[in-house]
Design an enzyme around this catalytic site. Sequence first.
Site, PDB file in Angstrom:
ATOM      1  N   ASP A  86       2.439  10.896 -11.128  1.00 39.17           N
ATOM      2  CA  ASP A  86       2.607   9.484 -10.727  1.00 39.17           C
ATOM      3  C   ASP A  86       3.937   8.997 -11.282  1.00 39.17           C
ATOM      4  O   ASP A  86       4.574   9.697 -12.078  1.00 39.17           O
ATOM      5  CB  ASP A  86       1.445   8.621 -11.292  1.00 39.17           C
ATOM      6  CG  ASP A  86       1.173   7.365 -10.454  1.00 39.17           C
ATOM      7  OD1 ASP A  86       2.050   6.488 -10.409  1.00 39.17           O
ATOM      8  OD2 ASP A  86       0.098   7.274  -9.849  1.00 39.17           O
ATOM      9  N   LYS A 112       1.219   5.784   8.252  1.00 40.73           N
ATOM     10  CA  LYS A 112      -0.104   6.415   8.188  1.00 40.73           C
ATOM     11  C   LYS A 112      -0.451   7.139   9.483  1.00 40.73           C
ATOM     12  O   LYS A 112      -1.137   8.170   9.478  1.00 40.73           O
ATOM     13  CB  LYS A 112      -1.165   5.365   7.831  1.00 40.73           C
ATOM     14  CG  LYS A 112      -0.993   4.792   6.421  1.00 40.73           C
ATOM     15  CD  LYS A 112      -1.099   5.879   5.352  1.00 40.73           C
ATOM     16  CE  LYS A 112      -1.060   5.343   3.940  1.00 40.73           C
ATOM     17  NZ  LYS A 112      -1.186   6.408   2.921  1.00 40.73           N
ATOM     18  N   TYR A 159       3.457   0.019   7.703  1.00 35.48           N
ATOM     19  CA  TYR A 159       2.412   0.821   7.057  1.00 35.48           C
ATOM     20  C   TYR A 159       1.678   1.675   8.094  1.00 35.48           C
ATOM     21  O   TYR A 159       1.429   2.871   7.878  1.00 35.48           O
ATOM     22  CB  TYR A 159       1.448  -0.128   6.336  1.00 35.48           C
ATOM     23  CG  TYR A 159       0.362   0.546   5.529  1.00 35.48           C
ATOM     24  CD1 TYR A 159       0.649   1.148   4.303  1.00 35.48           C
ATOM     25  CD2 TYR A 159      -0.958   0.558   5.975  1.00 35.48           C
ATOM     26  CE1 TYR A 159      -0.356   1.746   3.558  1.00 35.48           C
ATOM     27  CE2 TYR A 159      -1.960   1.150   5.235  1.00 35.48           C
ATOM     28  CZ  TYR A 159      -1.663   1.742   4.023  1.00 35.48           C
ATOM     29  OH  TYR A 159      -2.656   2.332   3.279  1.00 35.48           O
ATOM     30  N   THR A 179      -9.277  -1.172  -4.700  1.00 30.45           N
ATOM     31  CA  THR A 179      -8.383  -0.551  -5.684  1.00 30.45           C
ATOM     32  C   THR A 179      -7.258  -1.540  -5.992  1.00 30.45           C
ATOM     33  O   THR A 179      -7.084  -2.529  -5.268  1.00 30.45           O
ATOM     34  CB  THR A 179      -7.724   0.739  -5.148  1.00 30.45           C
ATOM     35  OG1 THR A 179      -6.714   0.355  -4.197  1.00 30.45           O
ATOM     36  CG2 THR A 179      -8.718   1.684  -4.497  1.00 30.45           C
ATOM     37  N   ASP A 198       8.201  11.028  -8.927  1.00 32.86           N
ATOM     38  CA  ASP A 198       8.394  10.161  -7.767  1.00 32.86           C
ATOM     39  C   ASP A 198       8.347  11.084  -6.551  1.00 32.86           C
ATOM     40  O   ASP A 198       9.185  11.990  -6.426  1.00 32.86           O
ATOM     41  CB  ASP A 198       9.748   9.438  -7.860  1.00 32.86           C
ATOM     42  CG  ASP A 198       9.924   8.426  -6.729  1.00 32.86           C
ATOM     43  OD1 ASP A 198       9.367   8.650  -5.635  1.00 32.86           O
ATOM     44  OD2 ASP A 198      10.625   7.427  -6.941  1.00 32.86           O
ATOM     45  N   VAL A 199       7.386  10.861  -5.664  1.00 34.21           N
ATOM     46  CA  VAL A 199       7.146  11.817  -4.568  1.00 34.21           C
ATOM     47  C   VAL A 199       8.290  11.896  -3.553  1.00 34.21           C
ATOM     48  O   VAL A 199       8.305  12.786  -2.707  1.00 34.21           O
ATOM     49  CB  VAL A 199       5.821  11.524  -3.812  1.00 34.21           C
ATOM     50  CG1 VAL A 199       4.631  11.759  -4.720  1.00 34.21           C
ATOM     51  CG2 VAL A 199       5.816  10.118  -3.213  1.00 34.21           C
TER      52      VAL A 199
HETATM   53  P1  NAD Z   1      -3.125   2.233  -5.959  1.00 34.52           P
HETATM   54  O1  NAD Z   1      -1.982   1.289  -5.893  1.00 34.52           O
HETATM   55  O2  NAD Z   1      -4.290   1.912  -6.811  1.00 34.52           O
HETATM   56  O3  NAD Z   1      -2.605   3.692  -6.340  1.00 34.52           O
HETATM   57  C1  NAD Z   1      -1.443   4.240  -5.770  1.00 34.52           C
HETATM   58  C2  NAD Z   1      -0.731   5.071  -6.826  1.00 34.52           C
HETATM   59  O4  NAD Z   1       0.443   5.638  -6.229  1.00 34.52           O
HETATM   60  C3  NAD Z   1      -0.272   4.236  -8.021  1.00 34.52           C
HETATM   61  O5  NAD Z   1      -0.685   4.836  -9.239  1.00 34.52           O
HETATM   62  C4  NAD Z   1       1.246   4.233  -7.885  1.00 34.52           C
HETATM   63  O6  NAD Z   1       1.932   4.168  -9.141  1.00 34.52           O
HETATM   64  C5  NAD Z   1       1.491   5.544  -7.177  1.00 34.52           C
HETATM   65  N1  NAD Z   1       2.794   5.564  -6.513  1.00 34.52           N
HETATM   66  C6  NAD Z   1       3.396   4.579  -5.791  1.00 34.52           C
HETATM   67  N2  NAD Z   1       4.610   4.965  -5.399  1.00 34.52           N
HETATM   68  C7  NAD Z   1       4.791   6.226  -5.879  1.00 34.52           C
HETATM   69  C8  NAD Z   1       5.846   7.169  -5.798  1.00 34.52           C
HETATM   70  N3  NAD Z   1       6.997   6.871  -5.156  1.00 34.52           N
HETATM   71  N4  NAD Z   1       5.698   8.386  -6.377  1.00 34.52           N
HETATM   72  C9  NAD Z   1       4.550   8.695  -7.037  1.00 34.52           C
HETATM   73  N5  NAD Z   1       3.522   7.822  -7.168  1.00 34.52           N
HETATM   74  C10 NAD Z   1       3.640   6.617  -6.586  1.00 34.52           C
HETATM   75  O7  NAD Z   1      -3.591   2.409  -4.432  1.00 34.52           O
HETATM   76  P2  NAD Z   1      -4.847   3.159  -3.763  1.00 34.52           P
HETATM   77  O8  NAD Z   1      -5.604   2.140  -3.018  1.00 34.52           O
HETATM   78  O9  NAD Z   1      -5.535   4.037  -4.731  1.00 34.52           O
HETATM   79  O10 NAD Z   1      -4.058   4.028  -2.671  1.00 34.52           O
HETATM   80  C11 NAD Z   1      -4.034   5.438  -2.675  1.00 34.52           C
HETATM   81  C12 NAD Z   1      -3.748   5.898  -1.252  1.00 34.52           C
HETATM   82  O11 NAD Z   1      -4.805   5.459  -0.395  1.00 34.52           O
HETATM   83  C13 NAD Z   1      -2.456   5.324  -0.658  1.00 34.52           C
HETATM   84  O12 NAD Z   1      -1.803   6.332   0.094  1.00 34.52           O
HETATM   85  C14 NAD Z   1      -2.961   4.217   0.247  1.00 34.52           C
HETATM   86  O13 NAD Z   1      -2.067   3.941   1.305  1.00 34.52           O
HETATM   87  C15 NAD Z   1      -4.265   4.813   0.737  1.00 34.52           C
HETATM   88  N6  NAD Z   1      -5.220   3.850   1.260  1.00 34.52           N
HETATM   89  C16 NAD Z   1      -5.756   2.886   0.471  1.00 34.52           C
HETATM   90  C17 NAD Z   1      -6.664   1.979   1.014  1.00 34.52           C
HETATM   91  C18 NAD Z   1      -7.308   0.877   0.201  1.00 34.52           C
HETATM   92  O14 NAD Z   1      -7.934  -0.021   0.795  1.00 34.52           O
HETATM   93  N7  NAD Z   1      -7.188   0.880  -1.109  1.00 34.52           N
HETATM   94  C19 NAD Z   1      -7.018   2.071   2.369  1.00 34.52           C
HETATM   95  C20 NAD Z   1      -6.452   3.071   3.144  1.00 34.52           C
HETATM   96  C21 NAD Z   1      -5.555   3.954   2.577  1.00 34.52           C
END
Ligand code: NAD
Length: 267
Positions: A36, A159, A155, A192, A62-63
């Site tokens: 992360d 996706k 977004y 989240t 950083d991805v």
């Molecule tokens: P979150 O914000 O709780 O966690 C995301 C994590 O990604 C964080 O720890 C952040 O620091 C890390 N991150 C951000 N940019 C980064 C980078 N450049 N390099 C490395 N790490 C990085 O969010 P979440 O809800 O757990 O989301 C996780 C995944 O699920 C995401 O891809 C999000 O788009 C997807 N998603 C979430 C939801 C929802 O409702 N929560 C719905 C659909 C999809």
Amino acid sequence: MKLEGKVAIVTGGASGIGRAAALRLAADGAAVMVTDIDDAGGAETRRMIEAAGGKAAYRHQDVVEEGRWKEIVGDTLAAFGRLDILVNNAGIGSGQLVTEMSLEAWNRQIAINLTGVFLGCKHAIPAMRAGARGGSIVNISSVAGLEGSAGLAGYCATKGGVRLFTKALAKECAAARDGIRVNSVHPGIIDTPIWTKIDEGGLSSASEALGQPGANMLSADMVAAAGTPMGHAGTAEDIAAGIAFLASDDSKYMTGSEVVIDGGWSA
Ligand code: NAD
């Protein structure tokens, strides 16, 4: 312990779905490389896994940086000896009308949500092939990768891109007979921290332009209650369960599939 002896990388493992996935894969027996940009959160995930008796390491990543991907895969092999599972989970949400979206904001979403997934696959696959035991790649898309949402065009583009990138890569790996499966997971509204990080100004101006002035689009519960047939948001653990299934041999005949976990949102 369906993942005993397997080794996983989970990106974005400091929070939300990534943390829940890392904990679940470790509970199922995998050694997990958590990465992360949030070092405090990532270290905490590692600590939580170890406290529960699992195996984990944490690295800053950083991805969007290709060189770092090479190092992360190398570090994983050095620490745990092999690579079987990659969960491309790191992602950001950004809500803006297209006419108000800067090129910089567009590029940032594409870089993290889509290019990061490409880079992860590109560098994990050779390591999985070297192990000659196949592998499972799980790319986290969204219901926003299945259907459009006004105010979330950028977004949705990232996706939707992850969804078809996954299917194309699944066919490349199948054609190579390398035993690597590639699937996408499509969460609905999941409770989240991402909901507190979405560009607030963009979303409120979008909700006003869409005729819902003052709509609180930043509460996962509120959005879920409005749009989810089951009437409530899902948990990160609900998504981690789907990820663990795709990571395990229980899904050994699944590749190029999209696993939707959304309380009926897209039904
Ligand atoms: P979150 O914000 O709780 O966690 C995301 C994590 O990604 C964080 O720890 C952040 O620091 C890390 N991150 C951000 N940019 C980064 C980078 N450049 N390099 C490395 N790490 C990085 O969010 P979440 O809800 O757990 O989301 C996780 C995944 O699920 C995401 O891809 C999000 O788009 C997807 N998603 C979430 C939801 C929802 O409702 N929560 C719905 C659909 C999809």
